[in-house]
Write a protein that holds these residues in place. Structure first.
Motif, short mmCIF file in Angstrom:
data_model
loop_
_atom_site.label_atom_id
_atom_site.label_comp_id
_atom_site.label_asym_id
_atom_site.label_seq_id
_atom_site.Cartn_x
_atom_site.Cartn_y
_atom_site.Cartn_z
N MET A 163 19.78 1.38 33.09
CA MET A 163 19.14 0.41 33.64
C MET A 163 19.86 -0.50 34.38
N PHE A 164 21.15 -0.84 33.90
CA PHE A 164 21.97 -1.80 34.72
C PHE A 164 22.91 -0.87 35.55
N THR A 165 22.66 -0.51 36.95
CA THR A 165 23.36 0.33 37.87
C THR A 165 24.24 -0.54 38.42
N THR A 166 25.48 0.30 39.20
CA THR A 166 26.60 -0.20 39.61
C THR A 166 26.07 -1.28 40.60
N ASP A 167 25.12 -1.11 41.31
CA ASP A 167 24.53 -1.76 42.46
C ASP A 167 23.76 -3.19 41.76
N LEU A 168 23.20 -3.01 41.01
CA LEU A 168 22.78 -4.09 40.11
C LEU A 168 23.59 -4.94 39.33
N LYS A 169 24.75 -4.47 38.85
CA LYS A 169 25.71 -5.17 38.37
C LYS A 169 26.29 -6.26 39.43
N GLU B 7 25.07 -7.09 42.19
CA GLU B 7 24.07 -8.07 42.83
C GLU B 7 23.91 -9.14 41.92
N ILE B 8 24.04 -8.78 40.46
CA ILE B 8 23.96 -9.91 39.44
C ILE B 8 25.35 -10.76 39.47
N ARG B 9 26.42 -10.38 40.01
CA ARG B 9 27.64 -10.74 40.02
C ARG B 9 27.67 -11.83 41.41
N LEU C 287 25.34 -14.89 40.83
CA LEU C 287 25.91 -15.78 39.81
C LEU C 287 26.89 -16.69 40.53
N LYS C 288 27.75 -15.97 41.36
CA LYS C 288 28.62 -16.72 42.04
C LYS C 288 28.09 -17.60 42.97
N LEU C 289 26.98 -17.10 43.64
CA LEU C 289 26.32 -18.20 44.50
C LEU C 289 25.72 -19.45 43.65
N ALA C 290 24.90 -19.09 42.61
CA ALA C 290 24.24 -19.92 41.91
C ALA C 290 25.00 -21.01 41.23
N ILE C 291 25.97 -20.57 40.71
CA ILE C 291 26.71 -21.70 39.75
C ILE C 291 27.14 -23.10 40.78
N ILE D 98 16.41 -6.36 48.42
CA ILE D 98 15.56 -7.15 48.10
C ILE D 98 14.81 -7.26 46.56
N LYS D 99 14.76 -6.03 46.17
CA LYS D 99 14.39 -5.76 44.69
C LYS D 99 15.53 -6.26 43.87
N LEU D 100 16.68 -5.67 44.24
CA LEU D 100 18.02 -6.07 43.47
C LEU D 100 18.23 -7.69 43.36
N ALA D 101 18.05 -8.26 44.57
CA ALA D 101 18.14 -9.71 44.61
C ALA D 101 17.05 -10.42 43.50
N GLY D 102 15.86 -10.09 43.77
CA GLY D 102 14.88 -10.73 43.03
C GLY D 102 15.06 -10.41 41.46
N PHE D 103 15.33 -9.19 41.19
CA PHE D 103 15.54 -8.93 39.65
C PHE D 103 16.69 -9.51 39.10
N SER D 104 17.84 -9.73 39.90
CA SER D 104 18.89 -10.40 39.47
C SER D 104 18.72 -12.03 39.04
N ALA D 105 17.96 -12.71 39.77
CA ALA D 105 17.53 -13.87 39.54
C ALA D 105 16.74 -14.14 38.46
#
Length: 454
Positions: free
Chosen positions: A1-7, A9-11, A14-18, A312-319
């Motif tokens: 489920m958590f591919t390298t690209d998804l991980k 994107e999540i990082r 998160l770096k942008l969100a904090i 787009i899909k990765l960014a949305g799912f990460s958020a």
């Protein structure tokens, strides 16, 4: 489920969100600081008056706060397309739109100040709250301009400067509250209005600091070098037309909660104070969730600029994933520390007794609140604004408020009934916005959207 690209994107999200989260907290934390210090130093009547004044001013400001949030995805899209000329025009147009909000919403605020009795509050609230409201309305002007500058920096993935300035502002405001309410260290004792004056001065200082940084920092030399002050009226109109429905998305939710405050005033001054404390706590977690929303919108906008369906899909799912984890933690913390949180505001057993069940409901609607605000953010990144605006209107004004009134006054659940209505509205909004994003991120739908922008 958590591919390298998804991980990855999540990082990145998160770096942008904090830092955005810290900046967003600054919008609501000043009101929370005002309410805490007014409640501790002056009592529950003043707390209720400050609460309703802050809520009305924030309701008016919500049109600009939500409206200006369309800018960051536009900036990130231009940056991804490496269009420096468009970035310069976007900066000037953003300030123009912020100025329009200052003029129009200040006019609305002055009218409300002059007709405060329309809220049908008790005589003591009607006498006490208007002066506080006027100062907070004045502080909205530097706030709107600050938010315009902040959105531009956030869109270029440089949110830390606004974060640092906001954090400094919170400390300055707390200090100003203490000395102006109590007249400490040679400052005049202004009592109730001192908290509002402190907020105005703090927001003015924050605006000046952010402008000076953006203007003279080497980071933004590419944007400000040979800046043409000529206004692109077409772009200004585009931002304004996007920001109006974007502002109403935010407004419909904030207005629902502000209307709930007014309904609480119909019950009693004690219920009003209890509601104000519970809503302040819920607002702080909500504003943190908007950090994930704005970060998601920026990342989606950047991926759109690169014409990347996968991005787009990765960014949305990460958020969505990050806000789910965060708001789940908030739910647990609110339930675990409910009495401690309430006693930060006031040591009044009557108020705390009413506020406790409201805070429990707030714990349950954390997930719905977080998911719906991220839904708005990622859809904003795709420039999808009109239908989400309709969804938020229906959720809060067709579901939440009528149901809250019915449960609160017809069925006699009082404050608890009003909050159950709010829970229902948030859930409806979360569900429909999520499925809207799912529909738009189908491959054929994105290819069509890319074609529309070519």
């Amino acid at each position: 489920m958590f591919t390298t690209d998804l991980k990855k994107e999540i990082r990145l999200t998160l770096k942008l969100a904090i830092p955005i989260i810290v900046g967003q907290l600054g919008v609501v934390m000043m009101a929370i600081t005002d309410n805490i210090m007014v409640g501790r130093f002056l009592g529950k009547v003043e707390l209720g008056a400050a609460g309703i004044a802050n809520s009305i001013a924030y309701l008016i400001a919500s049109l600009a706060i939500g409206g200006m949030s369309v800018v960051a995805p536009m900036v990130s899209k231009c940056a991804a397309e490496k269009d420096e000329k468009a970035l310069k025009e976007l900066f000037i147009s953003t300030l123009c739109v912020a100025g329009i909000f200052c003029v129009v919403l200040s006019g609305v605020g002055v009218w409300i100040y002059s007709n405060f009795e329309i809220f049908q509050q008790s005589s003591i609230i009607n006498q006490t709250a208007p002066s506080f409201l006027l100062y907070i309305l004045a502080s909205n002007i530097p706030l709107f301009l600050f938010l315009g500058l902040k959105q531009f920096a956030d869109g270029l993935s440089k949110p830390k400067v606004a974060m640092v300035i906001t954090a400094m502002g919170l400390f300055v405001n707390a200090f100003g509250n203490y000395v102006l309410i109590n007249g400490a260290w040679g400052f005049p004792k202004l009592g109730f209005d001192g908290a509002a004056i402190s907020t105005f001065l703090t927001r003015l200082v924050m605006l000046v600091l952010l402008f000076l940084y953006l203007r003279y920092s080497t980071t933004f030399l590419g944007v400000f070098r040979r800046m043409n002050l000529k206004v692109n009226f077409s772009l200004t109109k585009e931002i304004l037309f996007r920001s109006i429905p974007g502002g109403f998305q935010f407004f419909f939710e904030i207005a629902a909660f502000s209307t709930a405050i007014i309904m609480m005033g119909w019950i009693s001054e004690t219920a009003l104070a209890a509601h104000q404390i519970a809503i302040n706590i819920a607002s702080s977690t909500y504003m943190m969730a908007t950090g994930f929303s704005f970060a998601g919108g920026i990342r989606v906008g950047e991926a759109w600029g690169k014409r990347s369906i996968k991005g787009i899909k990765l960014a949305g799912f990460s958020a969505y994933f990050l806000v789910f984890l965060f708001m789940s933690l908030c739910s647990v913390l609110i339930l675990a520390f409910d009495q401690f949180l309430l006693k930060l505001y006031i040591d009044d057993l009557e108020v705390i007794k009413i506020a406790l069940p409201l805070l429990s409901i707030a714990a349950f609607f954390q997930l719905s609140d977080g998911i719906q605000v991220v839904g708005l953010g990622v859809l904003r990144g795709l420039a999808d604004i009109k239908l989400p605006t309709i969804i938020t209107f229906v959720a809060y004004w067709v579901v939440a408020l009528p149901l809250g009134y019915l449960l609160g006054f017809t069925f006699g659940f009082a404050s608890i009934g009003i909050w159950l209505g709010l829970l229902a509205g948030l859930t409806v909004s979360a569900v429909f916005l999520y499925f809207r994003f799912r529909k738009l991120t189908k491959t054929h739908a994105l290819r069509k959207k890319f074609g529309e922008t070519n």
